[in-house]
Design a protein around this motif. Structure first.
Motif, PDB file in Angstrom:
ATOM      1  N   PHE A 151       2.137  -8.477 -20.778  1.00  0.00           N
ATOM      2  CA  PHE A 151       3.183  -7.476 -20.863  1.00  0.00           C
ATOM      3  C   PHE A 151       2.577  -6.091 -20.693  1.00  0.00           C
ATOM      4  CE2 PHE A 151       5.191 -10.829 -23.613  1.00  0.00           C
ATOM      5  CZ  PHE A 151       6.219 -11.126 -22.737  1.00  0.00           C
ATOM      6  N   ALA A 152       3.426  -5.161 -20.282  1.00  0.00           N
ATOM      7  CA  ALA A 152       2.990  -3.782 -20.095  1.00  0.00           C
ATOM      8  C   ALA A 152       3.284  -2.978 -21.354  1.00  0.00           C
ATOM      9  CB  ALA A 152       3.708  -3.152 -18.902  1.00  0.00           C
ATOM     10  N   SER A 153       2.460  -2.006 -21.600  1.00  0.00           N
ATOM     11  CA  SER A 153       2.666  -1.114 -22.728  1.00  0.00           C
ATOM     12  C   SER A 153       3.855  -0.208 -22.465  1.00  0.00           C
ATOM     13  CB  SER A 153       1.408  -0.278 -22.983  1.00  0.00           C
ATOM     14  OG  SER A 153       1.646   0.693 -23.982  1.00  0.00           O
ATOM     15  N   LEU A 154       4.594   0.121 -23.537  1.00  0.00           N
ATOM     16  CA  LEU A 154       5.742   1.000 -23.395  1.00  0.00           C
ATOM     17  C   LEU A 154       5.335   2.466 -23.284  1.00  0.00           C
ATOM     18  CD1 LEU A 154       8.281  -0.558 -25.932  1.00  0.00           C
ATOM     19  CD2 LEU A 154       8.209  -0.803 -23.450  1.00  0.00           C
ATOM     20  N   GLU A 155       4.064   2.758 -23.532  1.00  0.00           N
ATOM     21  CA  GLU A 155       3.605   4.137 -23.423  1.00  0.00           C
ATOM     22  C   GLU A 155       3.618   4.564 -21.958  1.00  0.00           C
ATOM     23  OE1 GLU A 155      -0.212   4.438 -25.170  1.00  0.00           O
ATOM     24  OE2 GLU A 155       0.467   3.851 -27.181  1.00  0.00           O
ATOM     25  N   PRO A 156       4.270   5.680 -21.643  1.00  0.00           N
ATOM     26  CA  PRO A 156       4.341   6.104 -20.232  1.00  0.00           C
ATOM     27  C   PRO A 156       2.976   6.535 -19.711  1.00  0.00           C
ATOM     28  CG  PRO A 156       5.236   7.799 -21.675  1.00  0.00           C
ATOM     29  CD  PRO A 156       4.968   6.603 -22.544  1.00  0.00           C
ATOM     30  N   SER A 157       2.714   6.199 -18.470  1.00  0.00           N
ATOM     31  CA  SER A 157       1.456   6.580 -17.832  1.00  0.00           C
ATOM     32  C   SER A 157       1.647   7.894 -17.074  1.00  0.00           C
ATOM     33  CB  SER A 157       0.990   5.483 -16.871  1.00  0.00           C
ATOM     34  OG  SER A 157      -0.154   5.886 -16.162  1.00  0.00           O
ATOM     35  N   SER A 158       0.660   8.767 -17.188  1.00  0.00           N
ATOM     36  CA  SER A 158       0.741  10.063 -16.507  1.00  0.00           C
ATOM     37  C   SER A 158       0.256   9.988 -15.062  1.00  0.00           C
ATOM     38  CB  SER A 158      -0.095  11.099 -17.270  1.00  0.00           C
ATOM     39  OG  SER A 158      -1.454  10.689 -17.354  1.00  0.00           O
ATOM     40  N   ARG A 159      -0.272   8.845 -14.663  1.00  0.00           N
ATOM     41  CA  ARG A 159      -0.808   8.704 -13.315  1.00  0.00           C
ATOM     42  C   ARG A 159       0.335   8.560 -12.307  1.00  0.00           C
ATOM     43  NH1 ARG A 159      -2.277   4.311 -10.066  1.00  0.00           N
ATOM     44  NH2 ARG A 159      -3.876   4.817  -8.521  1.00  0.00           N
ATOM     45  N   GLN A 160       0.285   9.339 -11.249  1.00  0.00           N
ATOM     46  CA  GLN A 160       1.261   9.270 -10.164  1.00  0.00           C
ATOM     47  C   GLN A 160       0.529   8.918  -8.872  1.00  0.00           C
ATOM     48  OE1 GLN A 160       3.076  13.208 -10.432  1.00  0.00           O
ATOM     49  NE2 GLN A 160       4.880  12.313 -11.405  1.00  0.00           N
ATOM     50  N   PRO A 161       0.632   7.673  -8.441  1.00  0.00           N
ATOM     51  CA  PRO A 161      -0.090   7.269  -7.217  1.00  0.00           C
ATOM     52  C   PRO A 161       0.402   8.039  -5.998  1.00  0.00           C
ATOM     53  CG  PRO A 161       0.734   5.368  -8.449  1.00  0.00           C
ATOM     54  CD  PRO A 161       1.378   6.568  -9.036  1.00  0.00           C
ATOM     55  N   GLN A 162      -0.522   8.406  -5.153  1.00  0.00           N
ATOM     56  CA  GLN A 162      -0.164   9.050  -3.896  1.00  0.00           C
ATOM     57  C   GLN A 162      -1.268   8.803  -2.876  1.00  0.00           C
ATOM     58  OE1 GLN A 162       0.288  13.251  -4.520  1.00  0.00           O
ATOM     59  NE2 GLN A 162      -1.815  13.563  -5.170  1.00  0.00           N
ATOM     60  N   THR A 163      -0.888   8.862  -1.624  1.00  0.00           N
ATOM     61  CA  THR A 163      -1.837   8.652  -0.539  1.00  0.00           C
ATOM     62  C   THR A 163      -1.428   9.506   0.655  1.00  0.00           C
ATOM     63  OG1 THR A 163      -2.891   6.982   0.871  1.00  0.00           O
ATOM     64  CG2 THR A 163      -0.571   6.676   0.393  1.00  0.00           C
ATOM     65  N   LEU A 164      -2.399   9.856   1.471  1.00  0.00           N
ATOM     66  CA  LEU A 164      -2.180  10.656   2.676  1.00  0.00           C
ATOM     67  C   LEU A 164      -2.874   9.961   3.832  1.00  0.00           C
ATOM     68  CD1 LEU A 164      -1.221  13.235   4.152  1.00  0.00           C
ATOM     69  CD2 LEU A 164      -3.381  14.308   3.461  1.00  0.00           C
ATOM     70  N   VAL A 165      -2.101   9.640   4.872  1.00  0.00           N
ATOM     71  CA  VAL A 165      -2.649   8.973   6.053  1.00  0.00           C
ATOM     72  C   VAL A 165      -2.281   9.800   7.285  1.00  0.00           C
ATOM     73  CG1 VAL A 165      -2.626   6.651   5.067  1.00  0.00           C
ATOM     74  CG2 VAL A 165      -0.598   7.515   6.236  1.00  0.00           C
ATOM     75  N   THR A 166      -3.143   9.733   8.267  1.00  0.00           N
ATOM     76  CA  THR A 166      -2.921  10.460   9.524  1.00  0.00           C
ATOM     77  C   THR A 166      -3.144   9.512  10.692  1.00  0.00           C
ATOM     78  OG1 THR A 166      -5.225  11.190   9.645  1.00  0.00           O
ATOM     79  CG2 THR A 166      -3.657  12.637   8.498  1.00  0.00           C
ATOM     80  N   LYS A 167      -2.569   9.891  11.824  1.00  0.00           N
ATOM     81  CA  LYS A 167      -2.722   9.080  13.030  1.00  0.00           C
ATOM     82  C   LYS A 167      -2.859  10.022  14.229  1.00  0.00           C
ATOM     83  CE  LYS A 167      -0.417   5.534  15.838  1.00  0.00           C
ATOM     84  NZ  LYS A 167      -1.560   4.602  15.866  1.00  0.00           N
ATOM     85  N   SER A 168      -3.906   9.806  14.992  1.00  0.00           N
ATOM     86  CA  SER A 168      -4.100  10.552  16.241  1.00  0.00           C
ATOM     87  C   SER A 168      -3.776   9.635  17.414  1.00  0.00           C
ATOM     88  CB  SER A 168      -5.539  11.065  16.339  1.00  0.00           C
ATOM     89  OG  SER A 168      -6.465   9.997  16.252  1.00  0.00           O
ATOM     90  N   PHE A 169      -3.461  10.223  18.539  1.00  0.00           N
ATOM     91  CA  PHE A 169      -3.014   9.462  19.694  1.00  0.00           C
ATOM     92  C   PHE A 169      -3.956   9.719  20.871  1.00  0.00           C
ATOM     93  CE2 PHE A 169       0.579  10.469  17.030  1.00  0.00           C
ATOM     94  CZ  PHE A 169       1.206   9.250  16.880  1.00  0.00           C
ATOM     95  N   THR A 170      -4.226   8.672  21.611  1.00  0.00           N
ATOM     96  CA  THR A 170      -5.100   8.763  22.781  1.00  0.00           C
ATOM     97  C   THR A 170      -4.464   9.648  23.858  1.00  0.00           C
ATOM     98  OG1 THR A 170      -5.885   6.532  22.299  1.00  0.00           O
ATOM     99  CG2 THR A 170      -6.405   7.428  24.455  1.00  0.00           C
ATOM    100  N   LEU A 171      -5.251  10.544  24.375  1.00  0.00           N
ATOM    101  CA  LEU A 171      -4.818  11.446  25.453  1.00  0.00           C
ATOM    102  C   LEU A 171      -3.654  12.338  25.027  1.00  0.00           C
ATOM    103  CD1 LEU A 171      -4.988   8.981  28.487  1.00  0.00           C
ATOM    104  CD2 LEU A 171      -6.773  10.516  27.649  1.00  0.00           C
TER     105      LEU A 171
END
Length: 419
Positions: A207-227
């Motif tokens: 089970f998960a703890s009822l205490e709220p977690s302050s962690r906020q997952p986030q990610t940054l991805v980029t994509k470049s294109f040929t030519l």
């Protein structure tokens, strides 16, 4: 008082009584105490052997894994001394790990493995072990033939998980299933006989703890294109890293198109990742999906902020082979399997049984030539700890405040957390 007999859809046999009380009635202190005792009754699960000689009472039916330790399953067993005649009552916990369909087993090939994790003598005992308040009250109520017992699982035991068999319903469910059996024998090595044994379907859960977690997952991805100069940037974030079953997962997107390509549409998915450690097999299943063209096309140099709301549910993934569940799809209260947790400093891939994890996947479609930009963001999906939201059991003077239920099968899903 009027009795009402009802068979619950969950498979338990319940008898409830209701009392019609007129309005504007005052109660004395003694009557108020009795009414409070009725409200504070303790639920106990009862099952009797086919020959009627052995009866077991369970105060809990889940081995709860707290990461650092696992709570035991305890209760009381009642057996007549004249029936024992020198024999003993043993408690045996076996786990069945089925990783293939039973109908595919040919020429002696088996796709399951059964392991005996615990086998201890529970009666007759000297009564020196520490007892819970519920056990003390049960023994006082049931008499001299009642014995308290407590069963503890090894810390490395796997969590209970079932894999949905899809349209081809297998006779035996795929996954990890536990069985607690109380039986009478001369030695614990003897095979339990159905006539004088009691079997319970139990689980090992987290089970998960009822205490709220302050962690906020986030990610940054980029994509470049040929030519093609410039890049396409996608930032994805979640409000928190822990969600409870039935809650919606809100994905916040920030898109910066600094390329020369155009984003045609967007798609957000909740992906369940499953690892079957017995066969070292890994696969993924999409359990919630949403596609949108709102705000599209995103032309070169444009920005867009958008929020997707997804709710992963077992009911929306029926007849999907390989979906990891808590229970079986035919159960009305079945839910998706919870994420597998491990202690700090340990790798989740080292866990045994069936390892489950979840991630949010966002895809930006730039057409057939431009391809897709994909971002994956892991999060956890679990049940809240039901014990954290309950007040501790207070000792009451009355020893009759028990609500007995005939144990026919295991209820799962939200019904476990609401009890």
């Amino acid at each position: 008082m009027r009795g009402r007999y009802k068979r619950a859809t969950t498979g338990f046999l319940c008898i409830s009584f209701t009392r019609r009380i007129p309005q504007a009635v005052s109660f004395s202190c003694e009557q108020t105490t009795k009414l409070t005792s009725m409200v504070n009754s303790v639920k106990v699960f009862k099952k009797t052997a086919p020959n009627g000689k052995v009866t077991a009472y369970l105060s809990r039916r889940d081995f709860v894994d707290h990461i650092t330790h696992t709570s035991p399953v305890d209760g009381v067993v009642v057996v007549d001394h004249d029936y024992l005649r020198g024999r003993r009552v043993y408690a045996r916990v076996a786990v069945t790990y089925r990783y293939g369909r039973e109908e595919d087993e040919v020429m002696g090939l088996h796709f399951s493995k059964e392991l005996e994790l615990v086998n201890v003598e529970v009666a007759p005992n000297a009564g020196t072990e520490e007892r819970t308040d519920v056990q003390e009250r049960l023994i006082k109520k049931l008499g001299a033939n009642a014995y308290a017992f407590s069963v503890v699982l090894p810390q490395t035991a796997p969590c209970s998980v079932t894999l949905d068999g899809g349209e081809d319903g297998s006779a035996q469910p795929l996954g990890v299933v536990y069985d607690l059996r109380m039986y009478v024998a001369d030695r614990k090595e003897e095979n339990p006989h159905k006539r004088n044994s009691v079997s319970f379907a139990v689980r090992r859960v987290q089970f998960a703890s009822l205490e709220p977690s302050s962690r906020q997952p986030q990610t940054l991805v980029t994509k470049s294109f040929t030519l093609s100069p410039g890049k396409l940037n996608l930032e994805v974030s979640l409000d928190r890293d822990m969600y409870f079953h039935g809650q919606s997962v809100d994905a916040h997107l920030k898109i910066n198109n600094a390329s020369k390509k155009t984003v045609k549409n967007m798609k957000a998915q909740v992906v369940q990742h499953v690892e079957v450690t017995m066969t070292n097999n890994q696969f993924s299943r999409v359990v919630a999906s949403l596609e949108s063209r709102e705000g599209c096309p995103i032309t070169p140099g444009a920005n867009l902020t958008k929020t997707f709301s997804l709710t992963p549910l077992a009911s929306s993934n029926q007849k999907r082979f390989g979906i990891a569940l808590d229970g079986q799809m035919k159960d009305q209260d079945a839910n998706l399997a919870s994420s597998t947790l491990v202690a700090a400093g340990k790798n989740v891939n080292d866990a045994l049984g069936i390892v489950v994890s979840y991630s949010l996947r966002v895809k930006l479609n730039c057409g057939a030539i431009g391809g897709e930009l994909t971002a994956d963001l892991p999060f956890k999906l679990m049940h809240p700890d039901p014990s954290a939201s309950k007040a501790p059991l207070r000792k009451m003077q009355s020893t009759d405040n028990f609500e007995f239920e005939e144990f026919s099968r295991l209820r799962r899903g939200q019904s476990v957390a609401e009890e």
